[in-house]
Design a protein around this motif. Structure first.
Motif, PDB file in Angstrom:
ATOM      1  N   ASP A 140      -8.929  74.190  65.965  1.00 50.84           N
ATOM      2  CA  ASP A 140      -9.088  74.021  67.416  1.00 50.84           C
ATOM      3  C   ASP A 140     -10.511  73.599  67.784  1.00 50.84           C
ATOM      4  O   ASP A 140     -11.076  74.042  68.789  1.00 50.84           O
ATOM      5  N   GLY A 141     -11.104  72.751  66.957  1.00 54.36           N
ATOM      6  CA  GLY A 141     -12.414  72.222  67.272  1.00 54.36           C
ATOM      7  C   GLY A 141     -13.582  73.149  67.022  1.00 54.36           C
ATOM      8  O   GLY A 141     -14.715  72.855  67.424  1.00 54.36           O
ATOM      9  N   ARG A 142     -13.358  74.266  66.335  1.00 54.57           N
ATOM     10  CA  ARG A 142     -14.421  75.221  66.055  1.00 54.57           C
ATOM     11  C   ARG A 142     -14.439  75.548  64.557  1.00 54.57           C
ATOM     12  O   ARG A 142     -13.385  75.681  63.932  1.00 54.57           O
ATOM     13  N   LEU A 143     -15.648  75.687  64.019  1.00 51.49           N
ATOM     14  CA  LEU A 143     -15.774  76.129  62.634  1.00 51.49           C
ATOM     15  C   LEU A 143     -15.195  77.530  62.472  1.00 51.49           C
ATOM     16  O   LEU A 143     -15.325  78.370  63.361  1.00 51.49           O
ATOM     17  N   VAL A 144     -14.567  77.772  61.327  1.00 49.88           N
ATOM     18  CA  VAL A 144     -14.118  79.122  60.997  1.00 49.88           C
ATOM     19  C   VAL A 144     -15.130  79.737  60.045  1.00 49.88           C
ATOM     20  O   VAL A 144     -15.983  79.059  59.469  1.00 49.88           O
ATOM     21  N   GLU A 145     -15.061  81.039  59.869  1.00 49.22           N
ATOM     22  CA  GLU A 145     -15.954  81.705  58.929  1.00 49.22           C
ATOM     23  C   GLU A 145     -15.717  81.153  57.519  1.00 49.22           C
ATOM     24  O   GLU A 145     -14.570  80.970  57.107  1.00 49.22           O
ATOM     25  N   PRO A 146     -16.785  80.880  56.778  1.00 52.39           N
ATOM     26  CA  PRO A 146     -16.617  80.309  55.443  1.00 52.39           C
ATOM     27  C   PRO A 146     -15.687  81.122  54.540  1.00 52.39           C
ATOM     28  O   PRO A 146     -14.916  80.546  53.763  1.00 52.39           O
ATOM     29  N   ALA A 147     -15.744  82.435  54.648  1.00 55.81           N
ATOM     30  CA  ALA A 147     -14.893  83.267  53.797  1.00 55.81           C
ATOM     31  C   ALA A 147     -13.420  83.034  54.094  1.00 55.81           C
ATOM     32  O   ALA A 147     -12.572  83.077  53.181  1.00 55.81           O
ATOM     33  N   HIS A 153     -12.061  80.216  55.184  1.00 60.05           N
ATOM     34  CA  HIS A 153     -11.645  78.941  54.600  1.00 60.05           C
ATOM     35  C   HIS A 153     -11.607  79.035  53.082  1.00 60.05           C
ATOM     36  O   HIS A 153     -10.703  78.464  52.447  1.00 60.05           O
ATOM     37  N   ALA A 154     -12.553  79.738  52.508  1.00 56.20           N
ATOM     38  CA  ALA A 154     -12.559  79.902  51.053  1.00 56.20           C
ATOM     39  C   ALA A 154     -11.280  80.575  50.570  1.00 56.20           C
ATOM     40  O   ALA A 154     -10.773  80.259  49.488  1.00 56.20           O
ATOM     41  N   ALA A 155     -10.738  81.489  51.370  1.00 56.21           N
ATOM     42  CA  ALA A 155      -9.484  82.155  51.001  1.00 56.21           C
ATOM     43  C   ALA A 155      -8.340  81.150  50.941  1.00 56.21           C
ATOM     44  O   ALA A 155      -7.468  81.232  50.066  1.00 56.21           O
ATOM     45  N   LYS A 156      -8.344  80.181  51.865  1.00 53.57           N
ATOM     46  CA  LYS A 156      -7.310  79.136  51.817  1.00 53.57           C
ATOM     47  C   LYS A 156      -7.487  78.258  50.580  1.00 53.57           C
ATOM     48  O   LYS A 156      -6.511  77.949  49.878  1.00 53.57           O
ATOM     49  N   VAL A 157      -8.731  77.866  50.314  1.00 52.38           N
ATOM     50  CA  VAL A 157      -8.998  77.041  49.140  1.00 52.38           C
ATOM     51  C   VAL A 157      -8.547  77.756  47.874  1.00 52.38           C
ATOM     52  O   VAL A 157      -7.893  77.164  46.999  1.00 52.38           O
ATOM     53  N   ALA A 158      -8.869  79.023  47.759  1.00 59.15           N
ATOM     54  CA  ALA A 158      -8.511  79.792  46.567  1.00 59.15           C
ATOM     55  C   ALA A 158      -7.007  79.916  46.413  1.00 59.15           C
ATOM     56  O   ALA A 158      -6.468  79.796  45.300  1.00 59.15           O
ATOM     57  N   ALA A 159      -6.307  80.139  47.529  1.00 66.41           N
ATOM     58  CA  ALA A 159      -4.853  80.277  47.474  1.00 66.41           C
ATOM     59  C   ALA A 159      -4.195  78.973  47.041  1.00 66.41           C
ATOM     60  O   ALA A 159      -3.258  78.962  46.232  1.00 66.41           O
ATOM     61  N   VAL A 160      -4.690  77.862  47.563  1.00 63.34           N
ATOM     62  CA  VAL A 160      -4.138  76.560  47.186  1.00 63.34           C
ATOM     63  C   VAL A 160      -4.432  76.259  45.718  1.00 63.34           C
ATOM     64  O   VAL A 160      -3.557  75.799  44.972  1.00 63.34           O
ATOM     65  N   ALA A 161      -5.669  76.518  45.292  1.00 62.77           N
ATOM     66  CA  ALA A 161      -6.046  76.252  43.907  1.00 62.77           C
ATOM     67  C   ALA A 161      -5.213  77.080  42.934  1.00 62.77           C
ATOM     68  O   ALA A 161      -4.887  76.623  41.827  1.00 62.77           O
ATOM     69  N   HIS A 162      -4.851  78.289  43.341  1.00 66.94           N
ATOM     70  CA  HIS A 162      -4.013  79.142  42.484  1.00 66.94           C
ATOM     71  C   HIS A 162      -2.568  78.651  42.462  1.00 66.94           C
ATOM     72  O   HIS A 162      -1.914  78.630  41.414  1.00 66.94           O
ATOM     73  N   ALA A 163      -2.055  78.241  43.621  1.00 65.08           N
ATOM     74  CA  ALA A 163      -0.658  77.810  43.704  1.00 65.08           C
ATOM     75  C   ALA A 163      -0.437  76.434  43.096  1.00 65.08           C
ATOM     76  O   ALA A 163       0.648  76.142  42.586  1.00 65.08           O
ATOM     77  N   VAL A 198     -24.537  72.827  52.890  1.00 68.48           N
ATOM     78  CA  VAL A 198     -24.536  73.124  51.450  1.00 68.48           C
ATOM     79  C   VAL A 198     -24.015  74.532  51.201  1.00 68.48           C
ATOM     80  O   VAL A 198     -23.209  74.753  50.278  1.00 68.48           O
ATOM     81  N   ASP A 199     -24.445  75.493  51.989  1.00 68.12           N
ATOM     82  CA  ASP A 199     -24.001  76.874  51.787  1.00 68.12           C
ATOM     83  C   ASP A 199     -22.486  76.984  51.926  1.00 68.12           C
ATOM     84  O   ASP A 199     -21.826  77.664  51.121  1.00 68.12           O
ATOM     85  N   ARG A 200     -21.938  76.340  52.963  1.00 67.41           N
ATOM     86  CA  ARG A 200     -20.481  76.356  53.111  1.00 67.41           C
ATOM     87  C   ARG A 200     -19.812  75.680  51.912  1.00 67.41           C
ATOM     88  O   ARG A 200     -18.830  76.183  51.349  1.00 67.41           O
ATOM     89  N   ALA A 201     -20.340  74.538  51.530  1.00 69.87           N
ATOM     90  CA  ALA A 201     -19.756  73.799  50.413  1.00 69.87           C
ATOM     91  C   ALA A 201     -19.735  74.632  49.137  1.00 69.87           C
ATOM     92  O   ALA A 201     -18.728  74.669  48.410  1.00 69.87           O
ATOM     93  N   LEU A 202     -20.841  75.314  48.837  1.00 70.76           N
ATOM     94  CA  LEU A 202     -20.902  76.115  47.616  1.00 70.76           C
ATOM     95  C   LEU A 202     -19.895  77.264  47.648  1.00 70.76           C
ATOM     96  O   LEU A 202     -19.322  77.627  46.612  1.00 70.76           O
ATOM     97  N   THR A 203     -19.665  77.818  48.834  1.00 71.16           N
ATOM     98  CA  THR A 203     -18.656  78.875  48.965  1.00 71.16           C
ATOM     99  C   THR A 203     -17.279  78.336  48.610  1.00 71.16           C
ATOM    100  O   THR A 203     -16.491  78.999  47.919  1.00 71.16           O
ATOM    101  N   TYR A 204     -16.973  77.118  49.031  1.00 68.43           N
ATOM    102  CA  TYR A 204     -15.657  76.533  48.764  1.00 68.43           C
ATOM    103  C   TYR A 204     -15.536  76.100  47.301  1.00 68.43           C
ATOM    104  O   TYR A 204     -14.453  76.208  46.706  1.00 68.43           O
ATOM    105  N   VAL A 205     -16.622  75.634  46.714  1.00 66.74           N
ATOM    106  CA  VAL A 205     -16.592  75.283  45.296  1.00 66.74           C
ATOM    107  C   VAL A 205     -16.333  76.531  44.460  1.00 66.74           C
ATOM    108  O   VAL A 205     -15.524  76.507  43.522  1.00 66.74           O
TER     109      VAL A 205
END
Length: 259
Positions: free
Chosen positions: A110-117, A119-129, A154-161
Motif C-alpha cells: 500500500d505504498g509504504r515500506l514494511v519492516e525488514p523482518a 519481508h525477510a520472513a516472506k523471502v525465507a518462506a518462498v526460498a524454503h518452498a 544496503v541494510d535491508r538488502a543484506l537482511t533479505y540475502v
C-alpha cells in the motif's frame, strides 16, 4: 534446468537486460527479438485488465499470464508485487505454484515500506518452498522515497540475502541514483544487483558499476500505449501510418505458441 539457466544469465559478461511483458503477445515478441529471458510487469498486467498498480490487483492476472507463458523457450520471471498477502506461508504457497524461474518480491505494501523482518520472513518462506527459484527481493526505499539512503538500502538488502534472496532489485522513480551510489550498492550487496533502465547510462556503463540485471519495468507497456495513440492520431490527421509487424507474422507467432 530452466531455473539454473536463469541464474546463469546473471553471470554473463554484461548485465542481463530483462524486458517486461504484459500479455502473451508482448512476451512472444520479446522472445522473437532474441531476449534470453522475459519478465512480467505488475503495472502492465494490471493496466491491461483495467486496474491501477498496487493494491494486490494483479494477482489473478499474473498467475494466468505466467501459466500461459509456461512453454516459452526462455525463462520467465514474475512480478508478484508483495506476494499478495501478509502471511509468508500463503505467499510461499502462491509462488511455489507458479511455473516460473524467478520472481520479484517487493518490501512495501500500500505504498509504504514494511519492516525488514516481515519481508525477510516472506523471502525465507518462498526460498524454503521453492529452493530453485530466483527470488529477487525488491527494496523500495528509493521507489517511495522512504529511508532513501544507500546505508538503509544496503541494510535491508543484506537482511533479505540472509533470508535466502538470490538477487536484490533497487528501483528508482522520479530521479536517478548517482553512479557512485550504484557502485556502493553493487559492492556491498553480495548477490546480483538489479535496477531499472537508467537514463544516460548504457548497459555497458551499468555493468562497469557492478549492476548485473536491468529491467525495463512498465516502460515497454507505456511506450506501446503511446505508440498506439500515435498510430490513431496519424491516421486521423492525414499523416502516414508507421510500419508495423505484419498481421500474418503475429498470427503465426500466436499459432506456434497455441500449438
Amino acid at each position: 534446468m530452466v531455473a539454473s539457466a536463469f541464474r546463469a544469465l546473471h553471470d554473463g559478461s554484461g548485465p542481463l537486460l530483462l524486458p517486461n511483458a504484459w500479455d502473451v503477445g508482448s512476451a512472444l515478441a520479446f522472445v522473437d527479438a532474441g531476449f534470453p529471458a522475459v519478465g512480467t510487469t505488475s503495472f502492465g498486467v494490471g493496466a491491461a485488465a483495467g486496474k491501477p498498480d498496487g493494491d494486490r490487483a494483479s494477482r489473478d492476472a499474473t498467475r494466468e499470464l505466467v501459466r500461459r507463458l509456461a512453454h516459452l523457450p526462455v525463462p520467465v520471471s514474475a512480478d508478484v508485487e508483495d506476494g499478495y498477502d501478509d502471511d509468508p506461508e500463503v505467499v510461499a504457497a502462491f509462488v511455489a505454484d507458479l511455473p516460473v524461474a524467478g520472481i520479484n518480491l517487493e518490501d512495501s505494501t500500500d505504498g509504504r515500506l514494511v519492516e525488514p523482518a516481515r519481508h525477510a520472513a516472506k523471502v525465507a518462506a518462498v526460498a524454503h518452498a521453492a529452493p530453485d527459484l530466483f527470488v529477487n527481493a525488491r527494496v523500495d526505499t528509493y521507489w517511495f522515497g522512504q529511508d532513501a539512503t544507500v546505508r538503509a538500502t544496503v541494510d535491508r538488502a543484506l537482511t533479505y540475502v540472509d533470508a535466502g534472496a538470490a538477487g536484490i532489485f533497487v528501483p528508482v522513480v522520479g530521479g536517478v541514483l548517482a553512479p557512485a551510489d550504484l557502485r556502493v550498492l553493487a559492492r556491498e550487496i553480495p548477490v546480483p544487483l538489479n535496477v531499472l533502465v537508467v537514463p544516460g547510462l548504457s548497459l555497458t556503463e551499468l555493468g562497469e558499476l557492478g549492476v548485473r540485471r536491468v529491467s525495463t519495468g512498465s516502460l515497454p507497456y507505456r511506450a506501446a500505449v503511446d505508440a498506439a495513440v500515435s498510430v490513431a492520431t496519424a491516421v486521423r490527421d492525414g499523416r502516414p501510418a508507421p510500419a508495423a509487424t505484419s498481421y500474418a507474422d503475429m498470427q503465426e507467432r500466436l499459432r506456434r505458441h497455441d500449438a
